[in-house]
Design a protein around this motif. Structure first.
Motif, PDB file in Angstrom:
ATOM      1  N   PHE A  29      -2.450   9.186   4.284  1.00  0.00           N
ATOM      2  CA  PHE A  29      -1.585   9.307   3.095  1.00  0.00           C
ATOM      3  C   PHE A  29      -0.391   8.818   3.480  1.00  0.00           C
ATOM      4  O   PHE A  29      -0.136   8.656   4.793  1.00  0.00           O
ATOM      5  N   GLN A  30       0.783   8.967   2.563  1.00  0.00           N
ATOM      6  CA  GLN A  30       2.083   8.344   2.962  1.00  0.00           C
ATOM      7  C   GLN A  30       1.836   6.813   3.439  1.00  0.00           C
ATOM      8  O   GLN A  30       2.763   6.421   4.193  1.00  0.00           O
ATOM      9  N   LEU A  31       0.740   6.173   2.813  1.00  0.00           N
ATOM     10  CA  LEU A  31       0.891   4.783   3.387  1.00  0.00           C
ATOM     11  C   LEU A  31       1.627   3.889   2.768  1.00  0.00           C
ATOM     12  O   LEU A  31       1.906   3.757   1.496  1.00  0.00           O
ATOM     13  N   THR A  32       2.643   3.254   3.410  1.00  0.00           N
ATOM     14  CA  THR A  32       3.439   2.273   3.102  1.00  0.00           C
ATOM     15  C   THR A  32       3.166   0.612   3.232  1.00  0.00           C
ATOM     16  O   THR A  32       3.715   0.011   2.687  1.00  0.00           O
ATOM     17  N   GLY A  33       2.273   0.260   4.379  1.00  0.00           N
ATOM     18  CA  GLY A  33       2.155  -1.057   4.479  1.00  0.00           C
ATOM     19  C   GLY A  33       0.810  -1.319   5.067  1.00  0.00           C
ATOM     20  O   GLY A  33       0.036  -0.617   5.678  1.00  0.00           O
ATOM     21  N   ILE A  34       0.366  -2.670   4.698  1.00  0.00           N
ATOM     22  CA  ILE A  34      -0.959  -3.308   5.666  1.00  0.00           C
ATOM     23  C   ILE A  34      -0.411  -4.450   6.244  1.00  0.00           C
ATOM     24  O   ILE A  34       0.142  -5.347   5.688  1.00  0.00           O
ATOM     25  N   GLN A  35      -0.897  -4.616   7.481  1.00  0.00           N
ATOM     26  CA  GLN A  35      -0.492  -5.777   8.388  1.00  0.00           C
ATOM     27  C   GLN A  35      -1.645  -6.364   8.894  1.00  0.00           C
ATOM     28  O   GLN A  35      -2.824  -5.816   9.279  1.00  0.00           O
ATOM     29  N   ARG A  36      -1.836  -7.744   9.031  1.00  0.00           N
ATOM     30  CA  ARG A  36      -2.719  -8.633   9.949  1.00  0.00           C
ATOM     31  C   ARG A  36      -2.730  -7.499  11.240  1.00  0.00           C
ATOM     32  O   ARG A  36      -1.506  -7.472  11.762  1.00  0.00           O
ATOM     33  N   PHE A  37      -3.781  -7.716  12.096  1.00  0.00           N
ATOM     34  CA  PHE A  37      -3.924  -7.136  13.345  1.00  0.00           C
ATOM     35  C   PHE A  37      -4.749  -7.776  14.158  1.00  0.00           C
ATOM     36  O   PHE A  37      -5.847  -8.206  14.041  1.00  0.00           O
ATOM     37  N   ASP A  38      -3.535  -8.096  15.397  1.00  0.00           N
ATOM     38  CA  ASP A  38      -4.364  -9.127  16.331  1.00  0.00           C
ATOM     39  C   ASP A  38      -4.469  -7.756  17.600  1.00  0.00           C
ATOM     40  O   ASP A  38      -3.615  -7.531  18.323  1.00  0.00           O
ATOM     41  N   ARG A  39      -5.430  -7.503  17.833  1.00  0.00           N
ATOM     42  CA  ARG A  39      -5.731  -6.282  18.806  1.00  0.00           C
ATOM     43  C   ARG A  39      -5.387  -6.557  20.182  1.00  0.00           C
ATOM     44  O   ARG A  39      -4.544  -5.734  20.920  1.00  0.00           O
ATOM     45  N   ASP A  40      -5.663  -7.867  20.816  1.00  0.00           N
ATOM     46  CA  ASP A  40      -5.281  -8.232  22.173  1.00  0.00           C
ATOM     47  C   ASP A  40      -3.563  -8.179  22.131  1.00  0.00           C
ATOM     48  O   ASP A  40      -3.069  -7.668  23.153  1.00  0.00           O
ATOM     49  N   ALA A  41      -3.088  -9.005  21.294  1.00  0.00           N
ATOM     50  CA  ALA A  41      -1.734  -9.065  21.338  1.00  0.00           C
ATOM     51  C   ALA A  41      -1.027  -7.626  21.002  1.00  0.00           C
ATOM     52  O   ALA A  41       0.024  -7.287  21.695  1.00  0.00           O
TER      53      ALA A  41
ATOM     54  N   GLY B  20       0.557  22.731   7.922  1.00  0.00           N
ATOM     55  CA  GLY B  20       1.239  23.783   8.699  1.00  0.00           C
ATOM     56  C   GLY B  20       2.045  24.374   7.374  1.00  0.00           C
ATOM     57  O   GLY B  20       1.724  24.907   6.639  1.00  0.00           O
ATOM     58  N   ALA B  21       3.512  24.380   8.037  1.00  0.00           N
ATOM     59  CA  ALA B  21       4.441  25.196   7.104  1.00  0.00           C
ATOM     60  C   ALA B  21       4.939  24.008   6.012  1.00  0.00           C
ATOM     61  O   ALA B  21       5.777  24.478   5.082  1.00  0.00           O
ATOM     62  N   GLU B  22       4.600  22.815   5.898  1.00  0.00           N
ATOM     63  CA  GLU B  22       5.313  21.910   5.114  1.00  0.00           C
ATOM     64  C   GLU B  22       4.196  21.447   4.113  1.00  0.00           C
ATOM     65  O   GLU B  22       2.936  21.570   4.156  1.00  0.00           O
ATOM     66  N   ILE B  23       4.803  21.248   2.955  1.00  0.00           N
ATOM     67  CA  ILE B  23       4.064  20.661   1.604  1.00  0.00           C
ATOM     68  C   ILE B  23       4.173  19.318   1.569  1.00  0.00           C
ATOM     69  O   ILE B  23       5.568  18.970   1.365  1.00  0.00           O
ATOM     70  N   VAL B  24       3.207  18.598   1.829  1.00  0.00           N
ATOM     71  CA  VAL B  24       3.315  16.947   1.921  1.00  0.00           C
ATOM     72  C   VAL B  24       2.953  16.421   0.711  1.00  0.00           C
ATOM     73  O   VAL B  24       2.209  16.636   0.050  1.00  0.00           O
ATOM     74  N   ASN B  25       4.110  15.456   0.297  1.00  0.00           N
ATOM     75  CA  ASN B  25       3.823  14.601  -0.759  1.00  0.00           C
ATOM     76  C   ASN B  25       3.101  13.103  -0.332  1.00  0.00           C
ATOM     77  O   ASN B  25       3.500  12.395   0.830  1.00  0.00           O
ATOM     78  N   PHE B  26       2.089  12.916  -0.922  1.00  0.00           N
ATOM     79  CA  PHE B  26       0.919  11.806  -0.212  1.00  0.00           C
ATOM     80  C   PHE B  26       1.776  10.364  -0.950  1.00  0.00           C
ATOM     81  O   PHE B  26       1.110   9.455  -0.309  1.00  0.00           O
ATOM     82  N   ASP B  27       2.852  10.198  -1.586  1.00  0.00           N
ATOM     83  CA  ASP B  27       3.536   9.181  -1.953  1.00  0.00           C
ATOM     84  C   ASP B  27       3.808   8.243  -0.695  1.00  0.00           C
ATOM     85  O   ASP B  27       4.263   8.681   0.380  1.00  0.00           O
ATOM     86  N   PRO B  28       3.964   7.050  -0.785  1.00  0.00           N
ATOM     87  CA  PRO B  28       3.444   6.221  -1.891  1.00  0.00           C
ATOM     88  C   PRO B  28       2.108   5.976  -2.185  1.00  0.00           C
ATOM     89  O   PRO B  28       1.644   5.669  -3.391  1.00  0.00           O
TER      90      PRO B  28
ATOM     91  N   GLY C  88       3.416  11.794 -15.516  1.00  0.00           N
ATOM     92  CA  GLY C  88       4.555  12.668 -14.731  1.00  0.00           C
ATOM     93  C   GLY C  88       4.992  11.787 -13.426  1.00  0.00           C
ATOM     94  O   GLY C  88       4.140  10.857 -13.047  1.00  0.00           O
ATOM     95  N   GLU C  89       6.006  12.691 -12.938  1.00  0.00           N
ATOM     96  CA  GLU C  89       6.479  12.191 -11.735  1.00  0.00           C
ATOM     97  C   GLU C  89       5.848  12.688 -10.416  1.00  0.00           C
ATOM     98  O   GLU C  89       5.942  12.255  -9.275  1.00  0.00           O
ATOM     99  N   VAL C  90       5.006  13.719 -10.667  1.00  0.00           N
ATOM    100  CA  VAL C  90       4.248  14.072  -9.447  1.00  0.00           C
ATOM    101  C   VAL C  90       2.912  13.626  -9.672  1.00  0.00           C
ATOM    102  O   VAL C  90       2.237  13.517 -10.494  1.00  0.00           O
ATOM    103  N   HIS C  91       2.429  12.945  -8.432  1.00  0.00           N
ATOM    104  CA  HIS C  91       1.140  12.456  -8.525  1.00  0.00           C
ATOM    105  C   HIS C  91       0.196  13.172  -7.720  1.00  0.00           C
ATOM    106  O   HIS C  91      -1.049  12.650  -7.955  1.00  0.00           O
ATOM    107  N   TRP C  92       0.200  14.054  -7.099  1.00  0.00           N
ATOM    108  CA  TRP C  92      -0.506  14.853  -6.201  1.00  0.00           C
ATOM    109  C   TRP C  92      -0.576  16.405  -6.244  1.00  0.00           C
ATOM    110  O   TRP C  92       0.668  16.733  -6.411  1.00  0.00           O
ATOM    111  N   GLU C  93      -1.445  16.878  -6.220  1.00  0.00           N
ATOM    112  CA  GLU C  93      -1.415  18.534  -5.686  1.00  0.00           C
ATOM    113  C   GLU C  93      -0.747  18.717  -4.598  1.00  0.00           C
ATOM    114  O   GLU C  93      -0.660  17.944  -3.806  1.00  0.00           O
TER     115      GLU C  93
END
Length: 255
Positions: free
Chosen positions: A196-208, A165-173, A155-160
């Protein structure tokens, strides 16, 4: 997003779990009261080949010092395969859920971020989550989920439907979920991220990353304490001096 994302005063402790390598199952048995029982929430199972072949247009964006790379779902399936994970207590969908997606450790290794001590997860709504990637230990398991298996695989729907709040949230991607979390950690705190709605993962340099918002060295104690509070809690949703999340208003805006 997560259940308590908008509460910047909540005592959040955000970390990233790098899980042990798994195939179809890993340590599914534990002992309770002298009896060996199945730890259903810690079992990874390989999905049927028919489901792994389903086309999917979702893309994971990965950023390191060199450049941004994009990985499609079919590419990731071909490289590391799909896995399912039973979650004993999901904070958004409730108890005893089974998700399909990518086991976190092989995913991070494949995209070249498996050895990074810290990472930044980026969501479509502006939520940006820094993590200490070395702080969480087994038996916790992480999964970058593609869908809830309670819904049809084709199916095209991946989540219940999830109401925020007042919004129905789609967890994609993607939706980051965990198993074993509530056996170790207080479920009333956000010691593990469930973005949810996670789109990317990045290397993280906390100080910078936080340098533009950092107060001058030797500044007042209140400034230093405020900066520590911002980096620990508020920066996931709110910007200050151009860094941080975009869910809520900038903390240094006028008016």
């Amino acid at each position: 997003m997560s259940l308590i994302r908008f509460s910047i005063q909540h005592p959040l402790i955000m970390n990233l779990l790098l899980v042990l390598g798994v195939a179809s199952m890993l340590r599914p048995i534990h002992v309770v009261g002298g009896q060996r029982t199945l730890r259903r929430d810690l079992v990874f199972g390989l999905l049927p080949r028919a489901e792994q072949a389903i086309a999917d247009a979702r893309v994971l964006r990965v950023q390191d010092d060199a450049a941004e790379r994009q990985y499609t779902v079919p590419e990731l399936i071909a490289a590391i395969g799909l896995t399912k994970l039973r979650v004993a207590k999901d904070p958004h969908f409730g108890p005893d859920r089974v998700f399909s997606g990518f086991a976190l450790e092989p995913l991070l290794n494949h995209i070249g971020l498996g050895d990074e001590p810290e990472l930044l997860l980026v969501c479509a709504d502006g939520y940006r989550i820094p993590f200490d990637a070395s702080a969480i230990k087994p038996p916790l398991r992480g999964l970058l989920a593609l869908r809830d298996t309670a819904l049809p695989a084709d199916g095209e729907v991946h989540w219940e439907g999830y109401r925020h709040g007042a919004e129905i949230v789609n967890f994609d991607p993607f939706y980051l979920v965990w198993a074993g979390a509530y056996e170790r950690l207080d479920p009333d705190t956000e010691a593990l991220p469930w973005p949810f709605q996670l789109t990317g993962i990045q290397r993280f340099d906390r100080d910078a990353y936080y340098a533009p918002a950092r107060p001058p060295a030797g500044g007042a104690d209140d400034l230093q304490k405020g900066f520590a509070l911002y980096t620990a809690h508020c920066g996931k949703c709110h910007r200050m001096r151009g860094v941080g999340g975009d869910v809520g208003p900038a903390l240094d805006r006028e008016g």
